[in-house]
Design a protein around this motif. Structure first.
Motif, PDB file in Angstrom:
ATOM      1  N   UNK A  52     -37.326 -70.085   8.202  1.00  0.00           N
ATOM      2  CA  UNK A  52     -36.507 -71.061   8.911  1.00  0.00           C
ATOM      3  C   UNK A  52     -37.225 -72.389   9.133  1.00  0.00           C
ATOM      4  N   UNK A  53     -38.481 -72.465   8.764  1.00  0.00           N
ATOM      5  CA  UNK A  53     -39.237 -73.699   8.979  1.00  0.00           C
ATOM      6  C   UNK A  53     -38.550 -74.924   8.386  1.00  0.00           C
ATOM      7  N   UNK A  76     -40.932 -68.620  18.294  1.00  0.00           N
ATOM      8  CA  UNK A  76     -40.411 -67.462  17.580  1.00  0.00           C
ATOM      9  C   UNK A  76     -41.440 -66.863  16.622  1.00  0.00           C
ATOM     10  N   UNK A  77     -42.319 -67.694  16.068  1.00  0.00           N
ATOM     11  CA  UNK A  77     -43.305 -67.181  15.107  1.00  0.00           C
ATOM     12  C   UNK A  77     -44.691 -67.036  15.718  1.00  0.00           C
ATOM     13  N   UNK A  78     -44.837 -67.387  16.989  1.00  0.00           N
ATOM     14  CA  UNK A  78     -46.151 -67.325  17.636  1.00  0.00           C
ATOM     15  C   UNK A  78     -46.712 -65.904  17.634  1.00  0.00           C
ATOM     16  N   UNK A  91     -36.108 -78.003  19.584  1.00  0.00           N
ATOM     17  CA  UNK A  91     -35.848 -77.161  18.417  1.00  0.00           C
ATOM     18  C   UNK A  91     -37.154 -76.701  17.765  1.00  0.00           C
ATOM     19  N   UNK A  92     -38.119 -77.599  17.676  1.00  0.00           N
ATOM     20  CA  UNK A  92     -39.402 -77.239  17.080  1.00  0.00           C
ATOM     21  C   UNK A  92     -40.176 -76.294  17.984  1.00  0.00           C
ATOM     22  N   UNK A  93     -40.115 -76.537  19.275  1.00  0.00           N
ATOM     23  CA  UNK A  93     -40.776 -75.649  20.220  1.00  0.00           C
ATOM     24  C   UNK A  93     -40.220 -74.231  20.105  1.00  0.00           C
ATOM     25  N   UNK A  94     -38.902 -74.112  20.005  1.00  0.00           N
ATOM     26  CA  UNK A  94     -38.279 -72.789  19.891  1.00  0.00           C
ATOM     27  C   UNK A  94     -38.713 -72.102  18.599  1.00  0.00           C
ATOM     28  N   UNK A  98     -54.608 -65.060  25.439  1.00  0.00           N
ATOM     29  CA  UNK A  98     -53.463 -65.202  26.339  1.00  0.00           C
ATOM     30  C   UNK A  98     -52.907 -63.850  26.730  1.00  0.00           C
ATOM     31  N   UNK A  99     -52.308 -63.807  27.886  1.00  0.00           N
ATOM     32  CA  UNK A  99     -51.570 -62.642  28.343  1.00  0.00           C
ATOM     33  C   UNK A  99     -50.079 -62.936  28.212  1.00  0.00           C
ATOM     34  N   UNK A 100     -49.274 -61.892  28.288  1.00  0.00           N
ATOM     35  CA  UNK A 100     -47.827 -62.084  28.221  1.00  0.00           C
ATOM     36  C   UNK A 100     -47.378 -63.078  29.288  1.00  0.00           C
ATOM     37  N   UNK A 101     -46.494 -63.980  28.888  1.00  0.00           N
ATOM     38  CA  UNK A 101     -45.955 -64.951  29.820  1.00  0.00           C
ATOM     39  C   UNK A 101     -46.746 -66.240  29.932  1.00  0.00           C
ATOM     40  N   UNK A 102     -47.876 -66.339  29.210  1.00  0.00           N
ATOM     41  CA  UNK A 102     -48.702 -67.546  29.313  1.00  0.00           C
ATOM     42  C   UNK A 102     -48.491 -68.527  28.165  1.00  0.00           C
ATOM     43  N   UNK A 103     -47.695 -68.149  27.165  1.00  0.00           N
ATOM     44  CA  UNK A 103     -47.582 -69.003  25.977  1.00  0.00           C
ATOM     45  C   UNK A 103     -46.974 -70.356  26.313  1.00  0.00           C
ATOM     46  N   UNK A 104     -45.933 -70.408  27.137  1.00  0.00           N
ATOM     47  CA  UNK A 104     -45.266 -71.673  27.431  1.00  0.00           C
ATOM     48  C   UNK A 104     -46.220 -72.661  28.095  1.00  0.00           C
ATOM     49  N   UNK A 105     -47.009 -72.199  29.035  1.00  0.00           N
ATOM     50  CA  UNK A 105     -47.987 -73.079  29.678  1.00  0.00           C
ATOM     51  C   UNK A 105     -49.019 -73.538  28.664  1.00  0.00           C
ATOM     52  N   UNK A 106     -49.471 -72.618  27.823  1.00  0.00           N
ATOM     53  CA  UNK A 106     -50.444 -72.916  26.756  1.00  0.00           C
ATOM     54  C   UNK A 106     -49.898 -73.977  25.809  1.00  0.00           C
ATOM     55  N   UNK A 107     -48.632 -73.836  25.412  1.00  0.00           N
ATOM     56  CA  UNK A 107     -48.049 -74.813  24.490  1.00  0.00           C
ATOM     57  C   UNK A 107     -47.832 -76.156  25.178  1.00  0.00           C
ATOM     58  N   UNK A 108     -47.448 -76.144  26.459  1.00  0.00           N
ATOM     59  CA  UNK A 108     -47.298 -77.400  27.192  1.00  0.00           C
ATOM     60  C   UNK A 108     -48.588 -78.209  27.146  1.00  0.00           C
ATOM     61  N   UNK A 109     -49.712 -77.533  27.387  1.00  0.00           N
ATOM     62  CA  UNK A 109     -51.004 -78.227  27.387  1.00  0.00           C
ATOM     63  C   UNK A 109     -51.355 -78.715  25.983  1.00  0.00           C
ATOM     64  N   UNK A 110     -51.062 -77.905  24.986  1.00  0.00           N
ATOM     65  CA  UNK A 110     -51.341 -78.298  23.610  1.00  0.00           C
ATOM     66  C   UNK A 110     -50.493 -79.505  23.226  1.00  0.00           C
ATOM     67  N   UNK A 111     -49.214 -79.455  23.543  1.00  0.00           N
ATOM     68  CA  UNK A 111     -48.296 -80.538  23.184  1.00  0.00           C
ATOM     69  C   UNK A 111     -48.689 -81.833  23.870  1.00  0.00           C
ATOM     70  N   UNK A 112     -49.220 -81.740  25.068  1.00  0.00           N
ATOM     71  CA  UNK A 112     -49.639 -82.952  25.779  1.00  0.00           C
ATOM     72  C   UNK A 112     -50.730 -83.687  25.004  1.00  0.00           C
ATOM     73  N   UNK A 113     -51.666 -82.943  24.433  1.00  0.00           N
ATOM     74  CA  UNK A 113     -52.736 -83.562  23.647  1.00  0.00           C
ATOM     75  C   UNK A 113     -52.165 -84.284  22.430  1.00  0.00           C
TER      76      UNK A 113
END
Length: 408
Positions: free
Chosen positions: A191-192, A38-40, A31-34, A8-23
Motif C-alpha cells: 500500500x506504500x 500499520x507496518x511498524x 495518512x502517512x502516519x497511519x 518500546x513497550x505496547x502503547x508507546x509507539x505514538x509518543x515515539x513517532x511524535x518525537x521522531x516527526x518533530x525532528x
C-alpha cells in the motif's frame, strides 16, 4: 547527561513517532502516519530516554532484499533515526546504533540498509552508499522517444489505485529479483505507493494508474499525477511520475510513450529512477532531460562472511580481504572470498591479504553499483597483491545498477 536506550513497550509507539516527526519538521500527514503505524515493528523500535522523555529514536523493518544473483536476503531496513536537538552531541545516536546493530546480528540478519536525510552521518557506523537514484525533468516538447518495434501491440487502460493494486504488485514481484537493492513486499507494504495525501499534492491531481497489457496479460503499469499550468504560449503542465515498472522492454517503452503524450503537458518529472534507466536510451536528447543523481540506498554488512556468501559474482574470484570494522569488531580481520556466478564461500583465514578496506567500502560495493577500483582511486581500498583489485572489482560488478524503488 545520562540517558537509557531500550525497546518500546505496547502503547508507546505514538509518543515515539511524535518525537521522531518533530525532528523531521512535523510534516507527516495523517495518512502517512497511519501507513507507518500499520507496518511498524514495535519490537524492533528503540528509544533513548532521558527520564520519562524520549530524546532519540531508531527503528527497523524485517525486509528481504534482492542481491546480485537474484537471492532475496533477510535485511534490516533501518528507519526513523532521530535525536532531539536538545540532546545532540551526547552519544545518543552512537548508543542507539550500537544497540540496533547488536539486535540485527542477534536476529541472524547479515545486512542492514537505510536511506539518509543527512548522508554524512552514517559512514562512521559502517554504512556505505551502495546505489544511486536518477532524477529527470524532461522537456517533452523538444525530446522525442524512439521506442522498439511492438509498442503498438501494447494496450493501456486506466484503473483505480485500489482496483489495480494486486495486478501492479504481481508485476513488481516479477521484477524484484532482476535488480539488486529492490525490496520484496512484506505484508502491508504493497500500500506504500497508494498513500497520496491531498495536503502533499501541491496543486497536482490525485495519483492515477495505467495498466499495460499484451494479449490480455498485464505486463506493466505506471502511477503518476498531473499538475496543470499555463504560460502566455499555452498549456505548460507537468507529469509527475511515481512508478513505472514492466516485465519487458517493449511494455516499458509503451508506458513512457504514453506519459510523453499526455494532453496539456510539456514536461515529465521523476525523482527516483534507476541510475541505468533504459529511458535514457529511448530519448532523442539526454541534455534536455536534465538528468541528476544522488545517493539512494546505504548498506552495512553486519556479518561479513554471511553477507558475501549470500550473493554471486560475475566472474570467478579468490581474494583475501583485510576488513577494518571498529564498530562491529566481530568483522575485523582477514576473510577469504571464493565465488563465481553459481555461489560463494567466505571464511576466516590467516593467509596474506590481497585487498585492505573498511566495512564501509564493502557495503558500498556490495550490490555491484560502486566499483572497488573507483574506491581504490579515492584511497579507500588498498591493493596488496598485484591484480587483486581488478579481479575483485570485476567479480563484484552487476549487469544492472542497484536501485531502491521506494523509501522506508
Amino acid at each position: 547527561m545520562t540517558f537509557e536506550v531500550r525497546g518500546l513497550e505496547d502503547g508507546q509507539w505514538d509518543d515515539w513517532f511524535d518525537r521522531t516527526d518533530r525532528v523531521f519538521g512535523g510534516s507527516a500527514p495523517p495518512e502517512e502516519r497511519a501507513r507507518l503505524k500499520a507496518v511498524a515493528e514495535v519490537d524492533r523500535s528503540i528509544a533513548a530516554w532521558d527520564g520519562d522523555e524520549i530524546v532519540g529514536s531508531a527503528g527497523a523493518y524485517s525486509f528481504r532484499m534482492s542481491v546480485p544473483g537474484g537471492a532475496l536476503v533477510p535485511t534490516a531496513g533501518v528507519t526513523c533515526v532521530s535525536v532531539q536537538p536538545t540532546h545532540r552531541r551526547r552519544g545518543v545516536l552512537t548508543s542507539m546504533m550500537r544497540a540496533q546493530l547488536d539486535d540485527v546480528r542477534g536476529r541472524g540478519e547479515a545486512l542492514a540498509v537505510l536511506t539518509a536525510s543527512e548522508p554524512e552521518i552514517y559512514g562512521r557506523f559502517g554504512y556505505g552508499v551502495t546505489s544511486k537514484q536518477l532524477g529527470v525533468n524532461i522537456d517533452t516538447t523538444r525530446v522525442r522517444l524512439t521506442p522498439p518495434a511492438g509498442v503498438d501491440d501494447v494496450t493501456l487502460r486506466f484503473v483505480g489505485l485500489e482496483e489495480g493494486l494486486e495486478l501492479c504488485e504481481a508485476v513488481y514481484a516479477r521484477v524484484v529479483a532482476a535488480r539488486p537493492g529492490m525490496l520484496a513486499r512484506q505484508p502491508g507494504w504493497a500500500r506504500t505507493p497508494l498513500v497520496d495525501p491531498p495536503s502533499q499534492r501541491a496543486g497536482a491531481s490525485e495519483r492515477l494508474c495505467v495498466l499495460a497489457q499484451v494479449e490480455g496479460e498485464v505486463r506493466g503499469y505506471a502511477r503518476y499525477a498531473v499538475k496543470l499550468d499555463s504560460t502566455a504560449g499555452g498549456p505548460d503542465g507537468v507529469v509527475l511520475v511515481r512508478d513505472v515498472d514492466a516485465v519487458d522492454p517493449v511494455t516499458y517503452a509503451a508506458l513512457w510513450r504514453y506519459l510523453f503524450g499526455i494532453d496539456l503537458t510539456s514536461r515529465i518529472s521523476s525523482y527516483n529512477r534507476p541510475a541505468d534507466d533504459p529511458l535514457l536510451h529511448l530519448v532523442s536528447d539526454v541534455r534536455r532531460c536534465l538528468v541528476s543523481t544522488k545517493e539512494g540506498l546505504f548498506a552495512r554488512l553486519v556479518e561479513v562472511g554471511a553477507a558475501l556468501e549470500a550473493r554471486t559474482y560475475t566472474t570467478p574470484v579468490d581474494v583475501v580481504l583485510e576488513v577494518a570494522d571498529s564498530f562491529c569488531p566481530w568483522n575485523e580481520g582477514r576473510w577469504r572470498l571464493t565465488g563465481d556466478p553459481k555461489g560463494a564461500v567466505c571464511v576466516r583465514t590467516a593467509d596474506p591479504a590481497d585487498l585492505a578496506l573498511s566495512v564501509r567500502e564493502l557495503g558500498a560495493a556490495y550490490l555491484g553499483g560502486v566499483s572497488l577500483s573507483a574506491l581504490a582511486g579515492a584511497g579507500r581500498v588498498r591493493e596488496l597483491r598485484d591484480g587483486a583489485l581488478r579481479e575483485a572489482a570485476v567479480a563484484f560488478g552487476s549487469d544492472v545498477a542497484p536501485w531502491l524503488a521506494h523509501g522506508f
